[in-house]
Design an enzyme around this catalytic site. Structure first.
Site, PDB file in Angstrom:
ATOM      1  N   LYS A  41      49.139  53.240  37.439  1.00 39.71           N
ATOM      2  CA  LYS A  41      48.683  54.588  37.129  1.00 39.71           C
ATOM      3  C   LYS A  41      47.249  54.645  37.635  1.00 39.71           C
ATOM      4  O   LYS A  41      46.368  53.940  37.118  1.00 39.71           O
ATOM      5  CB  LYS A  41      48.726  54.849  35.625  1.00 39.71           C
ATOM      6  CG  LYS A  41      48.202  56.217  35.243  1.00 39.71           C
ATOM      7  CD  LYS A  41      48.208  56.401  33.733  1.00 39.71           C
ATOM      8  CE  LYS A  41      47.522  57.695  33.351  1.00 39.71           C
ATOM      9  NZ  LYS A  41      47.342  57.789  31.897  1.00 39.71           N
TER      10      LYS A  41
ATOM     11  N   GLY B  54      43.497  55.117  38.119  1.00 41.26           N
ATOM     12  CA  GLY B  54      42.446  55.333  37.135  1.00 41.26           C
ATOM     13  C   GLY B  54      42.618  54.527  35.863  1.00 41.26           C
ATOM     14  O   GLY B  54      41.733  54.530  35.007  1.00 41.26           O
ATOM     15  N   CYS B  55      43.719  53.820  35.713  1.00 39.93           N
ATOM     16  CA  CYS B  55      43.956  53.015  34.515  1.00 39.93           C
ATOM     17  C   CYS B  55      43.085  51.759  34.565  1.00 39.93           C
ATOM     18  O   CYS B  55      43.191  50.953  35.492  1.00 39.93           O
ATOM     19  CB  CYS B  55      45.434  52.629  34.425  1.00 39.93           C
ATOM     20  SG  CYS B  55      45.806  51.450  33.110  1.00 39.93           S
ATOM     21  N   ALA B  56      42.228  51.594  33.570  1.00 41.64           N
ATOM     22  CA  ALA B  56      41.325  50.446  33.525  1.00 41.64           C
ATOM     23  C   ALA B  56      42.092  49.135  33.404  1.00 41.64           C
ATOM     24  O   ALA B  56      41.709  48.126  34.007  1.00 41.64           O
ATOM     25  CB  ALA B  56      40.340  50.596  32.374  1.00 41.64           C
TER      26      ALA B  56
END
Length: 136
Positions: A9, A11-13
């Site tokens: 996903k 932008g998922c850290a």
């Protein structure tokens, strides 16, 4: 060194830390957008292997957290259709090396599968424990 197709996903850290760990271990990471991939039941199903259906789901998904979907009450065909319609339900990352596919990032399983360098944890910024979960 493996070339890993890594569905994330954007932008998922958590996914960013997982990719960093793989890169620090010498692997090539081909990052792809999990949410825009044109999934079908035959293309998605191999990632889950013999895992129980409830382990196919991203437990951080709002639809799971709210109780709208109870993964323990869903059969495999229903799960795949739900995930095709709403990819945020898919446990991530999805990873593929050759014909071998995996869903989720269990560090020890990944270590046994493609290898992770012991000192690679030092290359990952932030909390390593996030790598072991399916952060939203």
């Amino acid at each position: 060194m493996a070339r890993i197709i890594f569905y994330e996903k954007p932008g998922c850290a958590g996914n960013a830390r997982q990719k960093a760990l793989l890169l620090a271990s010498g692997h090539q990471v081909d990052a792809r957008n999990l949410l825009t991939e044109p999934w079908s039941a035959p293309s998605l199903r191999p990632y889950f292997g013999s895992k129980p259906v409830e382990e196919w789901f991203n437990t951080a998904s709002p639809r799971i957290k709210s109780g709208e979907i109870d993964p323990e009450k869903v059969n495999p065909q229903e799960a795949l259709m739900m995930m095709i319609l709403d990819p945020t339900l898919i446990r991530r990352p999805l990873m593929r090396v050759g014909d071998h596919c995996e869903a989720g990032f269990d560090r020890e399983a990944v270590r046994a599968w493609v290898g992770l360098k012991a000192d690679a944890d030092d290359a990952v910024d932030g909390c390593i424990h996030v790598i072991e979960s399916d952060a939203a």
